[in-house]
Design a protein around this motif. Structure first.
Motif, PDB file in Angstrom:
ATOM      1  N   ALA A 210       0.848  -1.196   0.000  1.00 48.51           N
ATOM      2  CA  ALA A 210       0.000   0.000   0.000  1.00 48.51           C
ATOM      3  C   ALA A 210       0.877   1.236   0.000  1.00 48.51           C
ATOM      4  CB  ALA A 210      -0.910   0.009   1.223  1.00 48.51           C
ATOM      5  N   ALA A 237      -2.394  -1.630  -3.488  1.00 50.01           N
ATOM      6  CA  ALA A 237      -3.195  -0.404  -3.385  1.00 50.01           C
ATOM      7  C   ALA A 237      -2.251   0.760  -3.655  1.00 50.01           C
ATOM      8  CB  ALA A 237      -3.839  -0.284  -2.008  1.00 50.01           C
ATOM      9  N   LEU A 263      -6.960   3.589  -2.807  1.00 46.23           N
ATOM     10  CA  LEU A 263      -8.082   3.533  -1.880  1.00 46.23           C
ATOM     11  C   LEU A 263      -8.182   4.774  -1.009  1.00 46.23           C
ATOM     12  CD1 LEU A 263      -7.642  -0.164  -0.667  1.00 46.23           C
ATOM     13  CD2 LEU A 263      -9.042   0.688  -2.564  1.00 46.23           C
TER      14      LEU A 263
END
Length: 374
Positions: A210, A237, A263
Motif C-alpha cells: 500500500a 493499493a 483507496l
C-alpha cells in the motif's frame, strides 16, 4: 506579536504543503489530519496547490487551494515559482491573524514562499523525509534546506534516523532547536479499528502493498523476489498511473498481483483487515512509515526492510527481512505461513506499538511548541 485569544485551541498557524490536493502519500494524510476538518487538531490557515485540470477532488473543511503553476525543483524556473507562491499566499493571509508558521518540508517551493510572505512570524519547520532525499540529489533543494534550517526557530523531526540524516546535510544545525516529535495516527483508528474477519486455517498468505510506487519504495525488489516464492497472494493499493507504469515489470517477473485501486483512507483500513501481512520493501530512509503503523492499528502485521526510520518505529513489533534476496524472503514468509501463532503474536505487538502514536499527542506537542514561540 501577541497570540489571538483562543482558549485551549493553541496558536493560529499558517501552513502550506507544496503538493496538489489529492496527491498520495503519508505527508498529505498527516497534513490533512492535523490542520483540516470541522475541529482541526491544530488551528490553521492550511493551503495546498490546486490540481491541474478542471476536476478538483472533494476538499476537507479548512483547506484552501493556490492556483499557481510552474512547480519545479531547480534553475530560474524555481525562483519564479517561489515568487508566484509568495504573492498568492500574501494575498490570502492576514498576517495579524497568524501566530506561527508551520513550514512543511525543509525544501521545495512552499517553505521559502511562506517565509517570504510572512517574514516576521515565528517559524516551526516540520521535516518529512522527501525533503531530505531531494536535498541529497538536487543542489538547489539543498540550498533551500540549509536556508530553512537557519531561518527556523524550531525543527520538528519524527525519528532519530531523520535527525542523523538532517545533520549530515546541514552539519552546522543548532541541535538545541531540534524537537523530536513523532507523527501520529488518528485517535479514532486506535480506539475503533475495523473488525478483522476470522479467516481460519489456510495454506497461503495474503500480502498487501500500500502506497506510492516510486523507486525508493522498493517495489521492483519485491516483485522480483516474490515471483520465486510459492503460496502467497499479492494485492496492490497504489495510484493508478503508477501501477500501470509498472505493469510490464509484473509481466516480466511473472508476479501475479491483484490491483485494488488507490483507496480512500477508510477503504484502506478495511483492506488491512482483509490481509495477513503488509509488505514494506523501502530501499532508503522512511520518515516514519505511517502506513505501517496504520496497518498495525488494524491488526495487520508488517514485514519490512529495516531501513532507517522503519527499524526505529517498528523494531520487534514487525518482522524485518531482505526483499532483495528471494531466499531470505521465502524463508521468512514460510516461517510466518507455518506458524499461525507467530502471526497472532505479531498482531498483538502491532496493536501495542501503534497505540504509542496517537495523533492527539503529536498535535498537543506542536501546539505547546508554538505557544512557546508565539
Amino acid at each position: 506579536m501577541s497570540p489571538l485569544v483562543r482558549p485551549n485551541a493553541g496558536p493560529m498557524v499558517a501552513t502550506f504543503l507544496d503538493l496538489p490536493a489529492g496527491s498520495p502519500g503519508g505527508s498529505v494524510e498527516l497534513f490533512l489530519d492535523l490542520y483540516t476538518g470541522n475541529e482541526p487538531l491544530v488551528p490553521a490557515r492550511a493551503f495546498m496547490l490546486a490540481p491541474p485540470g478542471s476536476h478538483h477532488p472533494r476538499l476537507p473543511t479548512g483547506l484552501d487551494l493556490l492556483n499557481v503553476s510552474g512547480k519545479c525543483l531547480a534553475g530560474p524556473g524555481f525562483g519564479r515559482y517561489v515568487a508566484a507562491l509568495r504573492r498568492a499566499l500574501a494575498e490570502m493571509i492576514d498576517p495579524s491573524r497568524i501566530d506561527v508558521l508551520h513550514l512543511q518540508h525543509l525544501a521545495f517551493g512552499g517553505t521559502p514562499a511562506l517565509l517570504r510572505a510572512l517574514p516576521a512570524h515565528p517559524r516551526i519547520a516540520l521535516v518529512h523525509g522527501t525533503d531530505l532525499l531531494f536535498a541529497e540529489n538536487h543542489r538547489d533543494q539543498l540550498h533551500v534546506l540549509r536556508e530553512t534550517v537557519r531561518a527556523a526557530d524550531s525543527l520538528v523531526v519524527p525519528t532519530s534516523a531523520m535527525i542523523d540524516r538532517l545533520l549530515k546535510l546541514a552539519p552546522r544545525t543548532d541541535r538545541r532547536r531540534i524537537a523530536h516529535i513523532p507523527w501520529g495516527l488518528p485517535d479514532r483508528l486506535l480506539t475503533n479499528p475495523p473488525p478483522r474477519p476470522d479467516r481460519g486455517s489456510t495454506s497461503h498468505l495474503r500480502l498487501l502493498y500500500a502506497g506510492r510506487l516510486s523507486v525508493e519504495k522498493g517495489f521492483g525488489s519485491l516483485t522480483r523476489s516474490l515471483a520465486r516464492v510459492p503460496g502467497v497472494e499479492l494485492s496492490i493499493a497504489a495510484p493508478r498511473a503508477q501501477f500501470h507504469a509498472l505493469a510490464p515489470l509484473l509481466q516480466r517477473t511473472g508476479t501475479r498481483a491483484r490491483y485494488l485501486g488507490w483507496l480512500r483512507r477508510s477503504q484502506l483500513w478495511r483492506a488491512f483487515a482483509q490481509h495477513d501481512l503488509l509488505v514494506m520493501p523501502s530501499t532508503t530512509l522512511e520518515a516514519m512509515g505511517l502506513v505501517a503503523l496504520e496497518a498495525q492499528a488494524c491488526g495487520l502485521p508488517v514485514l519490512y526492510q529495516p531501513v532507517p526510520g522503519l527499524n526505529e518505529v517498528l523494531a520487534a513489533s514487525g518482522i524485518a527481512t531482505d526483499f532483495t534476496d528471494s531466499v531470505v524472503l521465502a524463508r521468512d514468509l514460510n516461517r510466518l505461513r507455518s506458524s499461525p501463532g507467530l502471526l497472532l503474536a505479531l498482531r498483538q505487538s502491532g496493536y501495542a506499538n501503534a497505540a504509542r502514536y496517537p495523533l492527539s499527542r503529536t498535535a498537543r506537542a506542536l501546539k505547546d511548541l508554538g505557544g512557546q514561540l508565539a
